[in-house]
Design a protein around this motif. Structure first.
Motif, short mmCIF file in Angstrom:
data_model
loop_
_atom_site.label_atom_id
_atom_site.label_comp_id
_atom_site.label_asym_id
_atom_site.label_seq_id
_atom_site.Cartn_x
_atom_site.Cartn_y
_atom_site.Cartn_z
N VAL A 409 -42.89 -41.25 37.07
CA VAL A 409 -42.75 -42.59 37.79
C VAL A 409 -41.08 -42.28 38.66
CG1 VAL A 409 -41.94 -45.05 38.20
CG2 VAL A 409 -43.48 -44.32 36.58
N GLY A 410 -41.40 -42.18 40.02
CA GLY A 410 -40.29 -41.89 40.66
C GLY A 410 -40.09 -42.67 41.96
N ILE A 411 -38.80 -42.49 42.62
CA ILE A 411 -38.58 -42.90 43.94
C ILE A 411 -38.03 -41.79 44.80
CG2 ILE A 411 -36.46 -44.02 43.38
CD1 ILE A 411 -37.09 -46.22 45.58
N GLY A 412 -38.40 -41.84 46.02
CA GLY A 412 -38.15 -40.68 46.73
C GLY A 412 -37.62 -40.90 48.25
N LEU A 413 -37.26 -39.88 48.79
CA LEU A 413 -36.75 -40.06 50.29
C LEU A 413 -37.05 -38.79 51.18
CD1 LEU A 413 -35.16 -42.00 52.27
CD2 LEU A 413 -33.11 -40.75 51.61
N LYS A 414 -37.78 -38.82 52.29
CA LYS A 414 -37.66 -37.68 53.03
C LYS A 414 -37.11 -37.55 54.19
CE LYS A 414 -41.76 -35.24 55.25
NZ LYS A 414 -41.53 -34.12 54.35
N LEU A 415 -36.27 -36.19 54.17
CA LEU A 415 -35.35 -36.21 55.46
C LEU A 415 -36.04 -34.96 55.90
CD1 LEU A 415 -31.87 -36.77 53.39
CD2 LEU A 415 -33.25 -38.51 54.98
N TRP A 416 -36.41 -35.05 57.01
CA TRP A 416 -36.91 -34.01 57.82
C TRP A 416 -37.99 -33.14 56.81
CZ3 TRP A 416 -36.74 -35.00 62.60
CH2 TRP A 416 -35.67 -35.78 63.16
N ASN A 417 -37.32 -31.96 56.47
CA ASN A 417 -38.48 -31.11 55.78
C ASN A 417 -37.93 -31.09 54.38
OD1 ASN A 417 -40.02 -30.18 57.94
ND2 ASN A 417 -38.46 -28.48 58.34
N ILE A 418 -37.12 -32.19 53.81
CA ILE A 418 -36.63 -32.07 52.45
C ILE A 418 -37.26 -33.20 51.75
CG2 ILE A 418 -34.51 -32.22 50.90
CD1 ILE A 418 -33.10 -30.78 52.90
N ASP A 419 -37.87 -33.26 50.70
CA ASP A 419 -38.20 -34.46 49.58
C ASP A 419 -37.49 -34.38 48.53
OD1 ASP A 419 -40.42 -35.65 50.84
OD2 ASP A 419 -41.54 -33.96 50.62
N MET A 420 -36.86 -35.63 48.13
CA MET A 420 -35.98 -35.82 47.09
C MET A 420 -36.63 -36.99 46.28
SD MET A 420 -31.96 -35.03 48.38
CE MET A 420 -31.67 -34.81 46.38
N PHE A 421 -36.92 -36.77 44.76
CA PHE A 421 -37.45 -37.80 44.05
C PHE A 421 -36.51 -37.86 42.72
CE2 PHE A 421 -41.32 -37.48 46.36
CZ PHE A 421 -41.97 -38.76 46.28
N GLY A 422 -36.28 -38.99 42.21
CA GLY A 422 -35.69 -39.08 40.91
C GLY A 422 -36.44 -40.16 40.23
N GLY A 423 -36.49 -40.24 38.91
CA GLY A 423 -37.19 -41.20 38.19
C GLY A 423 -37.31 -40.68 36.64
N LEU A 424 -38.27 -41.20 36.13
CA LEU A 424 -38.66 -40.65 34.75
C LEU A 424 -40.05 -40.10 34.49
CD1 LEU A 424 -37.80 -44.27 33.08
CD2 LEU A 424 -36.53 -42.37 33.03
N ILE A 425 -40.03 -39.01 33.67
CA ILE A 425 -41.14 -38.12 33.20
C ILE A 425 -41.33 -37.66 31.98
CG2 ILE A 425 -39.85 -35.89 33.84
CD1 ILE A 425 -42.36 -34.72 35.23
N GLY A 426 -42.43 -37.35 31.42
CA GLY A 426 -42.88 -37.08 30.18
C GLY A 426 -43.81 -37.70 29.49
N GLU A 427 -43.79 -37.52 27.90
CA GLU A 427 -44.91 -38.11 27.27
C GLU A 427 -44.68 -39.60 27.28
OE1 GLU A 427 -44.85 -36.39 23.51
OE2 GLU A 427 -45.22 -34.31 24.35
N TRP A 428 -45.52 -40.36 27.28
CA TRP A 428 -45.78 -41.83 27.37
C TRP A 428 -44.79 -42.30 26.39
CZ3 TRP A 428 -46.96 -45.40 23.60
CH2 TRP A 428 -47.49 -45.01 22.30
N ASN A 429 -44.58 -41.95 25.23
CA ASN A 429 -43.52 -42.48 24.05
C ASN A 429 -42.11 -41.74 24.17
OD1 ASN A 429 -44.52 -39.97 23.29
ND2 ASN A 429 -44.89 -40.83 21.26
N ALA A 430 -41.81 -40.86 25.10
CA ALA A 430 -40.71 -40.27 25.21
C ALA A 430 -40.36 -39.76 26.69
CB ALA A 430 -40.69 -38.82 24.27
N LEU A 431 -40.27 -40.60 27.52
CA LEU A 431 -39.99 -40.49 28.96
C LEU A 431 -38.37 -40.06 29.02
CD1 LEU A 431 -41.78 -43.46 30.45
CD2 LEU A 431 -42.46 -41.19 30.50
N GLN A 432 -38.15 -39.22 30.11
CA GLN A 432 -36.92 -38.87 30.23
C GLN A 432 -36.55 -38.55 31.74
OE1 GLN A 432 -36.38 -34.27 29.45
NE2 GLN A 432 -38.46 -34.51 29.01
#
Length: 466
Positions: A409-432
């Motif tokens: 799950v993440g939120i991102g922003l596109k600036l011209w040719n650059i995509d940036m995302f940040g959020g949580l990732i991983g196994e459902w019981n151990a997101l990081q």
């Protein structure tokens, strides 16, 4: 005395003419029997095909046998033709030799209209016509009278198209969207953007606006003439003046108007204007067919083949891989291979499909280090103002085990040719937490991924399409 004789003479002629009309009344009568009765009444001969049958219930008058036959056969699939003093009666599907005389095939080569269009416009007469969807030929199988009627109709239908098609999209933008478009407009140093062969990612993102106030439409525009389009928003109208090779367009609001000219070479135009607190983005185009007039003709729905080569490394392993896809954005076939000195070799084959809007689903059969697996993934991207919201869920199922469910799950922003995302990732019981940044330029791209556990992963790839 003479006038009296004249009146009597005309009265005699009128009575004689009325006497020629014969009345027929059939109630729940066998059709074959009725036809034989008509022929006997007018002292004529008829030959009926074997398939002639049915029942009739009608009353009518007729002056001659042909008028009577037309009346009786009008509501049936049968017709008649006079041959050597005898009336032959049958249908296109009659099994006997009558059909050869009744129906004389005529092959017609169309010039400007497709057979399917002509077939639909013929209405009830279409039962006498067959055609192939892969050619411009039509075959008419009817008697002389019906065949001539069909030929006359085809001559009126199969003519060069005197219209062109005009398409428009009207998007009501928010203040932020409008300012973003203005920056894009200033960057390209053009008050009105001509988009005949231009595809800018930032512009494509802007026209993904699909609010309640958006309007889409296509109208038939005379090659030479004028037209006014009243949109669903009463504040805005489109005026068109069409000439042989150009279309002059004026988009008006109560307070201002913007004019533009489109030609056969540059048939897409974008206009921005304001009306009070409302801000509009108007995309227009014209062409000879509705399909050609699409604002952004997309090749994505045509089957294409793509090959992507990827190099990937992190703090522990390095690997290389390749992906081939064939199909469209709606449905693609995927083949993958990954290998490396320290990585688990993997081969996969599967499908990727567009589920809803920007939601895609993938299912693959994998062979990972010699072990078969089924892999499934769903990923969805939503645009909110300048931001992208992205979420995915994936699962790998082996014949002897289940791998933990993977979420992102993440939120991102596109600036011209650059995509940036940040959020949580991983196994459902151990997101990081994770941060992802990607840079794309034409057919090259690179990606840097940081996860709290696992450190950095760098990826570099190239894609070619044919």
């Amino acid at each position: 005395m003479k006038s009296k004789m004249l009146v009597m003479f005309f009265a005699f002629l009128l009575a004689s003419s009325l006497a020629l009309a014969v009345s027929f009344s059939y109630y729940d009568m066998d059709l074959r029997q009725a036809l034989y009765d008509i022929s006997k009444t007018f002292d004529s001969s008829v030959i009926l095909s074997d398939d002639v049958g049915g029942w009739i219930d009608m009353s009518f008058e007729a002056d001659n046998i042909e008028e009577a036959l037309k009346t009786v056969l009008l509501s049936t699939n049968y017709t008649f033709s006079k041959w050597d003093g005898i009336y032959l009666i049958g249908s296109v599907n009659s099994p006997d030799t009558n059909r050869v005389i009744l129906f004389k095939s005529k092959v017609v080569l169309l010039k400007d209209t497709y057979p399917k269009t002509v077939y639909d416009l013929l209405g009830t007469l279409s039962k006498y016509v067959v055609y192939s969807p892969d050619s411009m030929f039509m075959v008419i199988d009817a008697n002389d009278e019906i065949r001539q009627k069909i030929m006359n109709m085809i001559s009126k239908i199969d003519v060069p198209n005197s219209n062109r098609f005009f398409s428009y999209e009207i998007h009501e933008m928010t203040t932020d969207e409008y300012q973003r478009f203005r920056r894009f407009e200033q960057y390209n140093k053009s008050g009105i953007l001509s988009l005949s062969n231009v595809t800018f990612d930032i512009f494509k993102e802007i026209i993904k606006i699909n609010g309640e106030s958006d309007t889409f439409g296509t109208v038939a525009l005379p090659t030479i003439g004028e037209m006014e389009i009243n949109t669903t928003d009463p504040a805005l109208t489109i005026n068109l003046k069409s000439f042989e090779n150009t279309v002059n367009i004026s988009v008006r609001t109560a307070g201002n108007a913007v004019a533009s000219v489109m030609s056969s070479e540059k048939n897409h135009t974008v206009i921005s204007l304001k009306e009070g607190n409302k801000r509009f983005l108007v995309l227009t185009s014209f062409a000879k067919t509705p399909e050609e007039s699409e604002i952004f003709p997309s090749n994505e729905k045509k089957p294409v083949t793509r090959l992507t080569i990827v190099g990937r490394s992190n703090t522990t392993i390095g690997q290389y891989g390749g992906t081939i896809t064939y199909g469209s954005t709606d449905l693609s076939i995927i083949a993958e291979v990954n290998f490396g000195a320290d990585a688990t070799p993997t081969i996969a084959l599967g499908l990727k499909a567009n589920l809803i809007d920007n939601m895609y689903g993938t299912i693959e059969l994998k062979l990972e280090n010699g072990q078969p697996l089924v892999y499934a993934k769903v990923i969805d991207t939503t645009f909110v103002e300048f931001f992208k919201l992205r979420a995915s869920v994936s699962e790998e199922i082996g014949f002897e085990s289940f791998k933990p469910l993977q979420l992102s799950v993440g939120i991102g922003l596109k600036l011209w040719n650059i995509d940036m995302f940040g959020g949580l990732i991983g196994e459902w019981n151990a997101l990081q937490p994770y941060i992802e940044a990607s840079l794309s330029y034409e057919w090259l791209y690179s990606l840097l991924l940081w996860k709290q556990t696992g450190g950095y992963t760098f990826e570099f790839g190239a894609t070619t399409t044919w």
